[in-house]
Design a protein around this motif. Structure first.
Motif, PDB file in Angstrom:
ATOM      1  N   ILE A  30      -3.866   2.810   2.345  1.00  0.00           N
ATOM      2  CA  ILE A  30      -2.840   1.822   2.667  1.00  0.00           C
ATOM      3  C   ILE A  30      -1.651   2.442   3.389  1.00  0.00           C
ATOM      4  O   ILE A  30      -1.026   1.795   4.231  1.00  0.00           O
ATOM      5  CB  ILE A  30      -2.367   1.092   1.394  1.00  0.00           C
ATOM      6  CG1 ILE A  30      -1.445  -0.082   1.765  1.00  0.00           C
ATOM      7  CG2 ILE A  30      -1.700   2.047   0.411  1.00  0.00           C
ATOM      8  CD1 ILE A  30      -1.081  -0.976   0.600  1.00  0.00           C
ATOM      9  N   SER A  31      -1.329   3.689   3.092  1.00  0.00           N
ATOM     10  CA  SER A  31      -0.176   4.308   3.736  1.00  0.00           C
ATOM     11  C   SER A  31      -0.353   4.413   5.240  1.00  0.00           C
ATOM     12  O   SER A  31       0.618   4.564   5.980  1.00  0.00           O
ATOM     13  CB  SER A  31       0.071   5.707   3.158  1.00  0.00           C
ATOM     14  OG  SER A  31      -1.071   6.529   3.347  1.00  0.00           O
ATOM     15  N   VAL A  32      -1.605   4.314   5.704  1.00  0.00           N
ATOM     16  CA  VAL A  32      -1.874   4.363   7.143  1.00  0.00           C
ATOM     17  C   VAL A  32      -2.060   2.952   7.702  1.00  0.00           C
ATOM     18  O   VAL A  32      -1.375   2.544   8.634  1.00  0.00           O
ATOM     19  CB  VAL A  32      -3.113   5.226   7.446  1.00  0.00           C
ATOM     20  CG1 VAL A  32      -3.389   5.241   8.946  1.00  0.00           C
ATOM     21  CG2 VAL A  32      -2.908   6.643   6.930  1.00  0.00           C
ATOM     22  N   PHE A  33      -2.981   2.169   7.124  1.00  0.00           N
ATOM     23  CA  PHE A  33      -3.245   0.876   7.757  1.00  0.00           C
ATOM     24  C   PHE A  33      -2.081  -0.093   7.602  1.00  0.00           C
ATOM     25  O   PHE A  33      -1.915  -1.007   8.413  1.00  0.00           O
ATOM     26  CB  PHE A  33      -4.571   0.254   7.290  1.00  0.00           C
ATOM     27  CG  PHE A  33      -4.650  -0.249   5.883  1.00  0.00           C
ATOM     28  CD1 PHE A  33      -4.001  -1.403   5.484  1.00  0.00           C
ATOM     29  CD2 PHE A  33      -5.435   0.410   4.940  1.00  0.00           C
ATOM     30  CE1 PHE A  33      -4.105  -1.885   4.189  1.00  0.00           C
ATOM     31  CE2 PHE A  33      -5.545  -0.060   3.643  1.00  0.00           C
ATOM     32  CZ  PHE A  33      -4.864  -1.214   3.267  1.00  0.00           C
ATOM     33  N   ALA A  34      -1.226   0.114   6.610  1.00  0.00           N
ATOM     34  CA  ALA A  34      -0.068  -0.767   6.456  1.00  0.00           C
ATOM     35  C   ALA A  34       0.919  -0.627   7.605  1.00  0.00           C
ATOM     36  O   ALA A  34       1.708  -1.545   7.862  1.00  0.00           O
ATOM     37  CB  ALA A  34       0.639  -0.479   5.131  1.00  0.00           C
ATOM     38  N   THR A  35       0.873   0.524   8.319  1.00  0.00           N
ATOM     39  CA  THR A  35       1.822   0.729   9.418  1.00  0.00           C
ATOM     40  C   THR A  35       1.611  -0.262  10.551  1.00  0.00           C
ATOM     41  O   THR A  35       2.541  -0.526  11.321  1.00  0.00           O
ATOM     42  CB  THR A  35       1.705   2.160   9.972  1.00  0.00           C
ATOM     43  OG1 THR A  35       0.368   2.388  10.435  1.00  0.00           O
ATOM     44  CG2 THR A  35       2.041   3.192   8.894  1.00  0.00           C
ATOM     45  N   ALA A  36       0.416  -0.831  10.661  1.00  0.00           N
ATOM     46  CA  ALA A  36       0.167  -1.823  11.711  1.00  0.00           C
ATOM     47  C   ALA A  36       0.946  -3.104  11.466  1.00  0.00           C
ATOM     48  O   ALA A  36       0.989  -3.980  12.341  1.00  0.00           O
ATOM     49  CB  ALA A  36      -1.324  -2.131  11.811  1.00  0.00           C
ATOM     50  N   GLY A  37       1.583  -3.223  10.319  1.00  0.00           N
ATOM     51  CA  GLY A  37       2.409  -4.381  10.052  1.00  0.00           C
ATOM     52  C   GLY A  37       3.571  -4.524  11.014  1.00  0.00           C
ATOM     53  O   GLY A  37       4.127  -5.623  11.162  1.00  0.00           O
ATOM     54  N   VAL A  38       3.956  -3.430  11.691  1.00  0.00           N
ATOM     55  CA  VAL A  38       5.055  -3.518  12.659  1.00  0.00           C
ATOM     56  C   VAL A  38       4.698  -4.464  13.805  1.00  0.00           C
ATOM     57  O   VAL A  38       5.588  -4.986  14.489  1.00  0.00           O
ATOM     58  CB  VAL A  38       5.433  -2.128  13.206  1.00  0.00           C
ATOM     59  CG1 VAL A  38       5.917  -1.226  12.089  1.00  0.00           C
ATOM     60  CG2 VAL A  38       4.271  -1.487  13.952  1.00  0.00           C
ATOM     61  N   LEU A  39       3.396  -4.706  14.017  1.00  0.00           N
ATOM     62  CA  LEU A  39       2.966  -5.641  15.063  1.00  0.00           C
ATOM     63  C   LEU A  39       3.151  -7.095  14.628  1.00  0.00           C
ATOM     64  O   LEU A  39       3.165  -7.992  15.470  1.00  0.00           O
ATOM     65  CB  LEU A  39       1.501  -5.394  15.417  1.00  0.00           C
ATOM     66  CG  LEU A  39       1.160  -3.989  15.928  1.00  0.00           C
ATOM     67  CD1 LEU A  39      -0.340  -3.845  16.112  1.00  0.00           C
ATOM     68  CD2 LEU A  39       1.898  -3.685  17.220  1.00  0.00           C
ATOM     69  N   MET A  40       3.262  -7.316  13.320  1.00  0.00           N
ATOM     70  CA  MET A  40       3.493  -8.645  12.733  1.00  0.00           C
ATOM     71  C   MET A  40       2.508  -9.684  13.260  1.00  0.00           C
ATOM     72  O   MET A  40       2.874 -10.799  13.626  1.00  0.00           O
ATOM     73  CB  MET A  40       4.948  -9.080  12.952  1.00  0.00           C
ATOM     74  CG  MET A  40       5.928  -8.217  12.197  1.00  0.00           C
ATOM     75  SD  MET A  40       7.632  -8.846  12.149  1.00  0.00           S
ATOM     76  CE  MET A  40       8.152  -8.444  13.808  1.00  0.00           C
TER      77      MET A  40
END
Length: 465
Positions: free
Chosen positions: A352-362
């Protein structure tokens, strides 16, 4: 290591946009849809446009000996079997996590298949003296009632238990929240310090506090072999069977022990599944499991579809959808080609610490679907209904807490769970605490572990219903 994985993830999200068959000239792309749709879907026609521009990914799933076939509920979609197999997590090179046992159906739920002493490697995570750490591989049941397996690690403190009866056990359901097998606490306990270790493996210090009290600690890898993140039936079965495994393997020391469950956030999903399945799935554990505390409770995914979609939490919401799809592959049949590229790529093994970063794309989940307004569809409503597990009474006393200022996992879901359990006649306590997800975890944790400690010491729970 984590940074390089994040860059890889970003690249994988973008690369499908330029993918074309190797033997053909790329056709002129159709015009981008821009007309609003009365159905309520964001950018109507976007899913169809994506499937016209992006070809389906090449799918060549590995052979997994003894593993089950595609579940029947997902049948009828062309090519879904190969796609499902291609989305499953990669092997990590350790048979205790990778290998499906021969004749698994011959084992009873909770029967131990393999034991490994991981005392030497577990120390870097436990961070305090302990007598022994044993990893148990045992038979469990998937979301569709079929034989599966799981792993759990039992950490036994030093010294003789000074209290009455057998040594109590605290079941620490950590928020694994991951798609790859090397993200599990069991993998870290078996292999030592690695980049995949999460801060939630250490904080809150549930394992350490329990060991200081003389309790043993059981840490299940509750997402199962398919890493079915956020699937409550898989997690509930894995937790209950981990308790059975300990009692079966070490009956002289733990055969009459009381077990208590703790879980926050993703760990609360697992704990929620376990307490609602106990009466039906493991009735002999009624009275053995003496209580369960769960906080930051994602008990209703319909609420999360409103609070986590199309904002900074959107990648976590999509990851959870993907995790559930590993046990409910009919969801994969509703994904467009862009989503299929992502779910068959190395993303399927990320923490999650990696794939959660794609949240910046919203990005809203609409961009991953192949039909309009997916979260307001009858299909989504059925997924929400099944995973809510409504109408099932907890067989054990509950302590439920949630941050009142939660914006991604609103307190509404936890309050509804409390009201449901009270109406069903369960023993329950609810605490509204200050803070959002992180602050609420810190504020609500101390009273929750005091409540669990009382249950493990044999103090009867008082319901506040």
């Amino acid at each position: 290591m984590r940074c390089s994985r994040a860059l890889l993830f970003t690249a994988l999200l973008l690369c499908p946009l330029f993918a074309v068959p190797a033997t053909a000239q790329p056709p002129a792309p159709p015009p981008f849809p821009a007309v609003p749709n009365i159905s309520g879907s964001l950018l109507p026609g976007l899913q169809q446009w994506i499937d016209q521009v992006i070809p389906p990914p090449p799918v060549d799933p590995p052979v997994r000996p003894n593993a089950p076939e595609l579940v029947e509920s997902a049948g009828g979609t062309p090519g879904l079997d190969a796609l499902w197999r291609a989305t499953l997590p990669s092997d990590v090179g350790d048979p205790i996590f990778d290998a499906w046992p021969v004749n698994l159906e011959a084992y009873a739920p909770g029967e131990v298949i393999e034991v490994r002493d991981v005392t030497a490697t577990a120390g870097v995570l436990v961070l305090m003296p302990f007598r022994q750490a044993l990893m148990l591989k045992y038979r469990t049941t998937d979301a569709h009632g079929r034989p599966s397996f799981a792993t759990a690690t039992l950490v036994i403190p030093v010294g003789v238990w000074p209290g009455p009866g057998d040594r109590p056990v605290l079941v620490n359901n950590l928020p694994i929240d991951a798609l790859g097998r090397d993200c599990t606490p069991g993998y870290s306990l078996a292999h030592g310090l690695a980049s995949e270790i999460s801060v939630t493996d250490y904080l809150p210090p549930t394992t350490q506090l329990a060991l200081l009290r003389g309790y043993a600690v059981l840490i299940p890898d509750h997402q199962g072999p398919w890493m079915a993140y956020a699937e409550p039936y898989v997690a509930g079965h894995a937790i209950l069977d981990s308790i059975r495994a300990v009692r079966n393997r070490l009956p002289a020391e733990f055969g009459a022990s009381g077990f208590a469950l703790h879980g926050y956030s993703g760990g609360a999903i697992a704990t929620h599944g376990a307490v609602k399945l106990l009466a039906e799935y493991a009735p002999e554990l009624d009275g053995v499991v003496v209580g369960a505390a769960l906080g930051g409770v994602p008990a209703d995914y319909e609420i999360l579809a409103r609070s986590m979609n199309g904002n900074l939490a959107s990648a976590v919401f999509m990851g959870a959808t993907f995790g559930v799809a590993r046990e409910r592959p009919e969801i994969l049949g509703r994904m467009n080609n862009l989503a299929r590229w992502v779910t068959t790529s190395p993303v399927k093994d990320l923490c999650i610490s990696v794939f959660a970063t794609a949240g910046v794309l919203m990005l809203p989940i609409d961009v991953a679907a192949n039909f309009p307004d997916p979260l307001h569809s009858e299909f989504a409503a059925e997924v929400f209904r099944v995973t809510r597990m409504a109408g099932r009474k907890s067989a054990v006393p509950l302590y439920i807490y949630n941050g009142e200022q939660e914006f991604w996992i609103p307190a509404e879901g936890a309050r509804n769970l409390y009201r449901e359990q009270c109406a069903l006649g369960a023993s329950a306590v609810y605490r509204s605490v200050f803070g959002e997800h992180v602050i609420g975890a810190a504020v609500g944790y101390p009273e929750s572990v005091v409540w669990l400690d009382e249950r493990l010491r044999g103090v009867p729970a008082l319901s506040e219903c």
